[in-house]
Design an enzyme around this catalytic site. Sequence first.
Site, short mmCIF file in Angstrom:
data_model
loop_
_atom_site.label_atom_id
_atom_site.label_comp_id
_atom_site.label_asym_id
_atom_site.label_seq_id
_atom_site.Cartn_x
_atom_site.Cartn_y
_atom_site.Cartn_z
N TYR A 78 35.66 50.03 43.09
CA TYR A 78 35.42 48.82 42.29
C TYR A 78 36.33 47.70 42.76
O TYR A 78 37.39 47.92 43.36
CB TYR A 78 35.62 49.10 40.81
CG TYR A 78 37.06 49.36 40.39
CD1 TYR A 78 37.90 48.31 39.99
CD2 TYR A 78 37.59 50.65 40.39
CE1 TYR A 78 39.20 48.55 39.60
CE2 TYR A 78 38.89 50.89 40.00
CZ TYR A 78 39.71 49.84 39.60
OH TYR A 78 41.01 50.08 39.22
N CYS A 79 35.90 46.47 42.50
CA CYS A 79 36.71 45.28 42.76
C CYS A 79 36.31 44.22 41.74
O CYS A 79 35.65 44.52 40.75
CB CYS A 79 36.53 44.78 44.20
SG CYS A 79 34.83 44.33 44.63
N THR A 80 36.68 42.97 41.96
CA THR A 80 36.46 41.92 40.96
C THR A 80 34.99 41.66 40.71
O THR A 80 34.52 41.72 39.57
CB THR A 80 37.15 40.62 41.41
OG1 THR A 80 38.51 40.87 41.71
CG2 THR A 80 37.04 39.55 40.33
N ILE A 102 34.11 44.38 38.22
CA ILE A 102 34.72 44.45 36.88
C ILE A 102 34.09 43.42 35.95
O ILE A 102 33.96 43.67 34.75
CB ILE A 102 36.24 44.21 36.99
CG1 ILE A 102 36.87 45.25 37.92
CG2 ILE A 102 36.90 44.28 35.62
CD1 ILE A 102 38.30 44.92 38.31
#
Length: 624
Positions: free
Chosen positions: A221-223, A252
């Site tokens: 996951y990342c932004t 996210i």
Amino acid sequence: MDATRQPEQRPGDGDGDRYGVLLYYKYAEVPDAGALAAFYEEHCRSLSLVGRVRVGPDGVNATLGGRMAALEKHIAEMSSNALFDGTDFKLASCEDPVDEKVARECGFTSLSVRVVKELVTLCSNPTSAPPEISSAGKHLPAAEFHSVLQNVAGTSSDAVAPVEKNEVVVVDARNVYETRIGKFNVPNVETLDPEIRQYSDLPSWIDEHTEKLRGKSILMYCTGGIRCEMASAYIRSKGEGFENVFQLYGGIQRYLEKFPDGGYFEGKNFVFDHRISVGSLKENILGACLLCGSSYDDYSSRCRCSHCRMLVLVCPTCQDSSKEYVCELCQKNGKEHCQISTKQDCEIQIGLSEPSGFEKTSISDHSMTSKVPWSNGKVTCYTDTEHLKKLRILCLHGFRQNASNFKGRTSALAKKLKHIAELVFIDAPHELSFVYQPIQGHCSDKPSLPSATSKRKFAWLIAPNSSFNTEQDWKAADAPFDPLQYQEQTEGFEKSYAYLEKTISQMGSFDGILGFSQGAAMAALFCRQQQKTCGAPRFKFGMFCSGYPAPVGDFDGEPIKLPSFHCFGNGEGHDRQIANKASTELAGLFQQDRCSVLEHDMGHIIPTRLPYIDQIRSFLSSFL
């Protein structure tokens, strides 16, 4: 107002006059990146949008701000283009930018549209081919991602194939300053935080931790999702044992929209716009002050590590008591708090640099050398100048100048920095003809020649097909001075680069590089080429005064990884030679969390009056 506490609303919660932020990316073949970039420039300006747009042959990455009505029009326009079929346009309404410094650092005071070689640069080694984006991990929507975590954590009986087949490990693809304030925390699930300064460090971390990943189902996951695309493809490129890689679709941001209470995500989501971070309804604080350890997660003060210039968390109380910080990564590498020098015996409190404003240096005289108790109590620093080495800075003059001329023009600067810096001046390698602008004399129809013998003038970059007569005979210029002539100076870089490399090898190493006007453009090109060749520039910092991005080669999509200070005239026409927009564009080519900007009203010079000189000293003092 605390920028990290700004309420966020989904589209439709307010009218079109509210401010909003739009994030989206699209990996797709772009036939003509230049034409698409030109469209973005015209279209976004017509809607008064600000932010960043990067267009490459492999797609588009955009972060835009403006009125909700304008952003919705932009989405409608881009959605009508088949290129953007299936694009996830992440639009959220929020408060208007309230901190101009933060907004400027995040690129939310102007529009920047650039053509790049690739949307995201995963590896800083220019010889390494990027992984195929078609091999990226499978997208898991927020609900499915959450369901997988529930299943593994043992809080749900739902079976989610194929993720359940193997042991699950969660990998955070973000930088350490982002993970400090928010991350996934799932019972019975190992979450790996690479603790990297920048995205291009991720491949090395993956290479070093392959045994932790081999044979497992990897959830990334990342932004907003874009970093996981390339990172998941890189993991899968390792072959057998690395096939099961999944990524949180929409990042996210989409997860928190789906689970407003935060779900398995603790803390806040760091974002690269004026909001700084966005939290859930839980409003729990995961971060801690670097110095005292108290709960704290507000980056709005923009405090930075004195060594690597990475953002650090420092609570208001500790900001009052100490102005020098060393991040956890630099501490692991054995770096300590630097000594700050001044020839006078005085106590100095230095504020860390920010893009558009700095804490002023406050000096209180003492009759003896003062002890300054810095930050964590482990190291006591003194302002005893006899034990400190000055910063050695290589200075590059502007077009049609020389070392002697530039040294004279910066004598006031050198004098005010003499206790912390040594400025070293050199001539550029391209010698120019002696030309002058004809001025009719009062008593003669003939133009008057310069009365004194002039020293030779030089350049770092020259226009194509330039012919120079180095004989000391004056000739009249072919045309009036053109302030945009630098746009035609596209040749001579190779010679200048080799000349600088040789000069540095002969004169010894330098802590930093300073360039003025064309010298600033050349300094940026030099650092870019060093990064391409060696992986990173070989200076601790760079200072770019009244600079511009030279139309030479391609800066690529990867920012120049160097702490940088950019000083130029503000946007009210105070610099008649280099436009504010050009200098702002040059600043945008550097890593933004290590980039400081000072705009002034002094024209085409390096200002040395207060408060500007204090801001220059503040930046340099952090490298002592």
